[in-house]
Scaffold this motif. Structure first.
Motif, PDB file in Angstrom:
ATOM      1  N   CYS A   4      -3.316  -4.905  -3.319  1.00  0.00           N
ATOM      2  CA  CYS A   4      -4.737  -4.576  -3.194  1.00  0.00           C
ATOM      3  C   CYS A   4      -4.948  -3.067  -3.159  1.00  0.00           C
ATOM      4  O   CYS A   4      -4.023  -2.300  -2.847  1.00  0.00           O
ATOM      5  CB  CYS A   4      -5.318  -5.231  -1.936  1.00  0.00           C
ATOM      6  N   ASP A   5      -6.151  -2.642  -3.496  1.00  0.00           N
ATOM      7  CA  ASP A   5      -6.565  -1.233  -3.418  1.00  0.00           C
ATOM      8  C   ASP A   5      -5.644  -0.297  -4.186  1.00  0.00           C
ATOM      9  O   ASP A   5      -5.392   0.838  -3.766  1.00  0.00           O
ATOM     10  CB  ASP A   5      -6.643  -0.781  -1.946  1.00  0.00           C
ATOM     11  N   GLY A   6      -5.084  -0.782  -5.292  1.00  0.00           N
ATOM     12  CA  GLY A   6      -4.269   0.078  -6.141  1.00  0.00           C
ATOM     13  C   GLY A   6      -2.872   0.352  -5.624  1.00  0.00           C
ATOM     14  O   GLY A   6      -2.167   1.201  -6.167  1.00  0.00           O
ATOM     15  N   THR A   7      -2.440  -0.350  -4.578  1.00  0.00           N
ATOM     16  CA  THR A   7      -1.073  -0.158  -4.078  1.00  0.00           C
ATOM     17  C   THR A   7      -0.085  -0.848  -5.015  1.00  0.00           C
ATOM     18  O   THR A   7      -0.419  -1.830  -5.671  1.00  0.00           O
ATOM     19  CB  THR A   7      -0.924  -0.721  -2.658  1.00  0.00           C
TER      20      THR A   7
ATOM     21  N   ASP B 175      -0.085   6.189  -4.678  1.00  0.00           N
ATOM     22  CA  ASP B 175      -0.595   5.784  -5.984  1.00  0.00           C
ATOM     23  C   ASP B 175       0.559   5.396  -6.894  1.00  0.00           C
ATOM     24  O   ASP B 175       1.723   5.521  -6.511  1.00  0.00           O
ATOM     25  CB  ASP B 175      -1.409   6.920  -6.632  1.00  0.00           C
TER      26      ASP B 175
ATOM     27  N   SER C  48      -1.959  -8.355  -1.220  1.00  0.00           N
ATOM     28  CA  SER C  48      -1.616  -7.696   0.043  1.00  0.00           C
ATOM     29  C   SER C  48      -1.523  -6.193  -0.154  1.00  0.00           C
ATOM     30  O   SER C  48      -1.453  -5.691  -1.278  1.00  0.00           O
ATOM     31  CB  SER C  48      -0.297  -8.242   0.593  1.00  0.00           C
ATOM     32  N   ASP C  49      -1.523  -5.466   0.962  1.00  0.00           N
ATOM     33  CA  ASP C  49      -1.430  -4.002   0.923  1.00  0.00           C
ATOM     34  C   ASP C  49       0.044  -3.617   0.850  1.00  0.00           C
ATOM     35  O   ASP C  49       0.769  -3.677   1.851  1.00  0.00           O
ATOM     36  CB  ASP C  49      -2.084  -3.413   2.178  1.00  0.00           C
TER      37      ASP C  49
ATOM     38  N   SER D  68       1.325  -0.735   0.408  1.00  0.00           N
ATOM     39  CA  SER D  68       1.645   0.587   0.951  1.00  0.00           C
ATOM     40  C   SER D  68       2.207   0.500   2.371  1.00  0.00           C
ATOM     41  O   SER D  68       2.726   1.487   2.895  1.00  0.00           O
ATOM     42  CB  SER D  68       0.396   1.477   0.948  1.00  0.00           C
ATOM     43  N   THR D  69       2.096  -0.676   3.003  1.00  0.00           N
ATOM     44  CA  THR D  69       2.623  -0.826   4.362  1.00  0.00           C
ATOM     45  C   THR D  69       4.143  -0.933   4.383  1.00  0.00           C
ATOM     46  O   THR D  69       4.761  -0.817   5.443  1.00  0.00           O
ATOM     47  CB  THR D  69       2.030  -2.090   5.035  1.00  0.00           C
TER      48      THR D  69
END
Length: 400
Positions: A253-256, A277, A353-354, A356-357
């Motif tokens: 999600c959100d470009g991750t 990014d 899912s995110d 970047s975590t």
């Protein structure tokens, strides 16, 4: 006296026939008579075959899976076979391949042989052959649907609008639903022409043929001068020499995103940490950093999709002294090993899912788990073991 065969003889025989070997040769390979092989095939193969020493399946499945997220791969079917032989439940088997238990149940019941056994290679071959059978055209024998489309097109409606309104008016009747692409094909492609040719003139742009939406994008593509997958030498296609990789991104999600690299001969996986990014500069830096840790003989080439994240491919080629090849547009199956691996990675990195975590240490742990996982395509050896063997061979001095 009835001759007894080891439990895996019949499975090995089915695998050999599905790989293209004749029934007689496959039977001899496992120590059985040709008549025994014919009986085994009739009970479990369920596909027509040319008989004789030089016979065999006319259309065996390719080595590389042509699959997307919705289809079962040879690896999936191998895990189903293994689970069935081990007495695992459908739910347990489904969990091991990231599928719902109902998918496994349907797969087993659809491909169960007359002997009551599920054979992965036979199931995979039947699925491959089914994909090539001609499908009936949706508009070919549906006069009511064609008439309704014609009425709306005479009123100036676009195929996209017609498709949406059919779904709105006829939500329970699939025979009265059709995609806008099917309507365009019926107008422009002669072999699929089920609508009157004059209806094409009712389209707002009144083109004589349909223009690809990618035409303008290709004009400014950063890959105009890049090597295509068709330029790869045969040694890459047949996995004969190690050091050739396939790569892509897993998107959250959100470009991750997370970058993935898979070595074609060993299936060894490297994950690229992409903080912030997945721009061309970020991906290039991550590839150079991670692949730079490999010895030169294990970084010969990389095959990647045509996403803009690899626009700095010239920089990567120079820094790593390797060759980059790019797949044809919209052809993910040309990186079959990478596509299959990305689907396995979704067990840890769920869609939406995110991503970047996940820290670099997290990615290393996941890659290690996957690299220690036995693979049927490697005779149940692990990618880590195969890669380690290559590293040991490189260190062993040649005999004088």
């Amino acid at each position: 006296m009835v001759k007894l065969f080891p439990p895996n003889s019949r499975t090995e025989f089915i695998d050999l026939v599905c790989a293209g070997m004749s029934i007689d040769r496959a039977a001899r390979r496992v120590g059985a008579a040709g008549a025994t092989g014919t009986a085994w095939w009739s009970q479990s193969g369920q596909m027509s075959i040319n008989m004789g020493m030089h016979g065999g399946l006319v259309d065996p499945a390719p080595d590389v899976d042509i699959a997307g997220d919705w289809t079962l791969t040879a690896f999936d079917r191998g895990m189903i076979q293994m689970g069935r032989r081990s007495g695992l439940s459908y739910a347990a088997i489904g969990k091991s391949i990231g599928r719902n238990k109902s998918v496994v149940w349907r797969e087993v019941n659809r491909n169960m042989g007359a002997d009551g056994v599920y054979y992965a290679s036979a199931a995979h071959t039947k699925a491959h052959q089914a994909r090539h059978r001609p499908k009936p055209l949706k508009l070919a024998l549906n006069e009511p649907l064609c008439s309704l489309i014609a009425v709306w097109m005479y009123d100036g409606w676009s195929p996209k609008l017609i498709s949406s309104m059919l779904a709105f008016y006829c939500p329970e009747d699939e025979t009265m639903q059709v995609s806008h692409e099917t309507i365009y094909q019926a107008l422009y492609v002669q072999t699929r022409g089920s609508l009157r040719a004059d209806l094409a003139e009712k389209l707002s742009l009144k083109r004589k043929k349909r223009v690809s939406h990618s035409a303008d994008r290709h004009k400014n593509s950063p890959y105009k001068e890049a090597l295509k997958i068709s330029d790869r030498p045969p040694e890459i296609a047949d996995r004969a020499i190690p050091g050739h990789w396939e790569g892509d991104l897993i998107i959250g999600c959100d470009g991750t995103a997370i970058g993935t690299l898979v070595e074609r001969s060993t299936r060894f996986v490297i994950l690229l940490h992409l903080p912030g990014d997945h721009s061309a500069d970020t991906v290039a830096a991550a590839m150079i950093r991670e692949m730079g840790k490999l010895p030169e003989h294990l970084r010969r080439s990389v095959t990647w999709d045509r996403g803009t994240e690899l626009a700095e491919y010239a920089q990567i080629q120079t820094a790593l002294d390797l060759t980059l090849y790019f797949c044809d547009p919209h052809s993910p199956w040309q990186r079959g090993s990478n596509e299959n691996t990305n689907r396995l990675l979704r067990f840890w990195f769920e869609k939406g899912s995110d991503l970047s975590t996940h820290t670099p240490d997290d990615l290393q742990r996941v890659a290690a788990k996957l690299n220690r996982r036995p693979r049927p395509t490697l005779n149940l050896e692990t990618p880590a073991y195969r890669l380690n063997q290559l590293l040991l061979e490189a260190k062993t001095p040649a005999l004088p």
